[in-house]
Design an enzyme around this catalytic site. Structure first.
Site, PDB file in Angstrom:
ATOM      1  N   ASN A   8       0.995  -0.796   0.258  1.00 42.30           N
ATOM      2  CA  ASN A   8      -0.388  -0.203  -0.049  1.00 42.30           C
ATOM      3  C   ASN A   8       0.886   1.815   0.213  1.00 42.30           C
ATOM      4  OD1 ASN A   8      -2.044   2.012   0.498  1.00 42.30           O
ATOM      5  ND2 ASN A   8      -2.266   1.169   2.776  1.00 42.30           N
ATOM      6  N   LYS A  10       0.100   4.387  -0.187  1.00 43.10           N
ATOM      7  CA  LYS A  10      -0.661   5.385   0.262  1.00 43.10           C
ATOM      8  C   LYS A  10      -0.337   6.462  -0.605  1.00 43.10           C
ATOM      9  CE  LYS A  10      -0.358   3.205   5.009  1.00 43.10           C
ATOM     10  NZ  LYS A  10       0.427   3.653   6.088  1.00 43.10           N
ATOM     11  N   HIS A  95      -9.234   0.989   5.389  1.00 41.81           N
ATOM     12  CA  HIS A  95      -8.107   1.002   6.026  1.00 41.81           C
ATOM     13  C   HIS A  95      -8.525   2.266   7.375  1.00 41.81           C
ATOM     14  CE1 HIS A  95      -3.662   2.797   6.592  1.00 41.81           C
ATOM     15  NE2 HIS A  95      -4.055   1.822   5.950  1.00 41.81           N
ATOM     16  N   GLU A  97      -6.618   4.956   8.097  1.00 43.90           N
ATOM     17  CA  GLU A  97      -6.304   5.968   7.520  1.00 43.90           C
ATOM     18  C   GLU A  97      -7.542   7.303   7.143  1.00 43.90           C
ATOM     19  OE1 GLU A  97      -2.545   5.328   5.354  1.00 43.90           O
ATOM     20  OE2 GLU A  97      -1.500   4.783   7.189  1.00 43.90           O
ATOM     21  N   GLU A 145      -4.993  -4.909  10.969  1.00 48.03           N
ATOM     22  CA  GLU A 145      -3.996  -3.670  11.202  1.00 48.03           C
ATOM     23  C   GLU A 145      -4.012  -3.383  12.453  1.00 48.03           C
ATOM     24  OE1 GLU A 145      -2.454  -2.740   7.032  1.00 48.03           O
ATOM     25  OE2 GLU A 145      -3.664  -1.686   7.417  1.00 48.03           O
ATOM     26  N   GLY A 151       2.913   2.139  10.603  1.00 46.05           N
ATOM     27  CA  GLY A 151       3.864   2.809  10.789  1.00 46.05           C
ATOM     28  C   GLY A 151       4.265   3.820  12.015  1.00 46.05           C
ATOM     29  N   SER A 181       3.521  -2.408  10.461  1.00 50.61           N
ATOM     30  CA  SER A 181       5.118  -2.393  10.266  1.00 50.61           C
ATOM     31  C   SER A 181       5.908  -3.294  10.346  1.00 50.61           C
ATOM     32  CB  SER A 181       5.598  -1.758  11.813  1.00 50.61           C
ATOM     33  OG  SER A 181       5.084  -0.445  12.081  1.00 50.61           O
TER      34      SER A 181
HETATM   35  P1  PGA Z   1       2.904   0.166   8.122  1.00 52.84           P
HETATM   36  O1  PGA Z   1       1.548   0.224   6.855  1.00 52.84           O
HETATM   37  O2  PGA Z   1       3.197  -0.992   7.218  1.00 52.84           O
HETATM   38  O3  PGA Z   1       3.421   1.323   6.853  1.00 52.84           O
HETATM   39  O4  PGA Z   1       3.255   0.076   9.124  1.00 52.84           O
HETATM   40  C1  PGA Z   1       0.558  -0.587   6.810  1.00 52.84           C
HETATM   41  C2  PGA Z   1      -0.964  -0.001   6.141  1.00 52.84           C
HETATM   42  O5  PGA Z   1      -1.012   1.070   6.930  1.00 52.84           O
HETATM   43  O6  PGA Z   1      -1.220  -0.903   5.768  1.00 52.84           O
END
Ligand code: PGA
Length: 221
Positions: A8, A10, A95, A97, A145, A151, A181
């Site tokens: 992803n 983003k 997601h 976010e 997640e 992140g 992560s």
């Molecule tokens: P990350 O993000 O691997 O940077 O922690 C995962 C995600 O948001 O799908």
């Protein structure tokens, strides 16, 4: 079933040239990987360009979001039919976010249904059991997640992630991915120790060498 590794990107990178560079390096590094195991989800605006240039079969395209209606007066939204037409096979839905920007679980479930109807394979993200969709027919993935892991560089310990996977599988008949992560060092533990069917990778999917290492850590060539 082969593990599924989803990248992803983003809201990155900021130019098509950079996106093409990252994509090409990943594609080169994954030449020996079998078809159907790696999905990249670039920004909507980069999917068409990358898809037109890529002639390989290893990488499938996914979208980071999708709208719940097929067409009409919905300024700024992207229809699941448009994504199918571009050659997208997957769509991330719900997601955290997006949820943080106001998307409700009902919105996410409507998107899941619309994506399925259009023939996309949705990847439905959750961080709590209460967000699991009910009575949905069709092929979709759940991505667990945990918020604290996204992140942050603080991945969920595999033993804890395993417990959550078992609870999720009791509630829904869908393969479960882990996200948060993920890097090349911890990737294999989520598949081998925690029993996940794949990974949803954010930050590390923008680093070609690292992402290729993640794929190779969990997929046999
Ligand atoms: P990350 O993000 O691997 O940077 O922690 C995962 C995600 O948001 O799908």
């Amino acid at each position: 079933m082969k593990p599924l590794i989803v990248g992803n990107w983003k809201m990155n990178p900021q130019s098509f040239d950079e996106a093409l560079k990252i994509f090409s390096e990943i594609a080169e590094g994954l030449k020996i990987v079998r078809e159907g195991e790696v999905v990249l989800c670039p920004s909507f605006v980069h999917i068409f360009g990358l898809g037109s240039i890529y002639k390989g079969k290893t990488i499938a395209f996914g979208a980071q979001d999708v709208f719940w209606e097929e067409k009409g007066a919905f300024t700024g939204e992207v229809s699941p039919l448009m994504l199918r037409d571009l050659g997208c096979r997957y769509a991330i839905v719900g997601h955290s976010e997006r949820r943080a920007l106001g998307e409700s679980n009902k919105n996410a479930e409507d998107k899941l249904k619309a994506a399925l109807k259009a023939g996309l394979t949705p990847i439905f993200c959750i961080d709590k059991l209460s967000q699991i969709p009910r009575n949905i027919r069709g092929k979709f993935f759940i991505a667990y997640e945990p918020l604290f892991a996204i992140g942050t560089g603080k991945p969920c310990p595999p033993a804890k992630a395993k417990k959550m996977r078992i609870l999720i599988e009791r509630k829904v008949k869908a393969p479960v991915l882990y996200g948060g992560s993920v890097d090349s060092k911890n990737a294999a533990s989520y598949i081998k120790e925690a029993g996940y069917r794949g990974l949803l990778v954010g930050g590390a999917s923008l680093k070609p060498k690292e992402f290729v290492k993640i794929v190779r850590a969990v997929v046999q060539p």
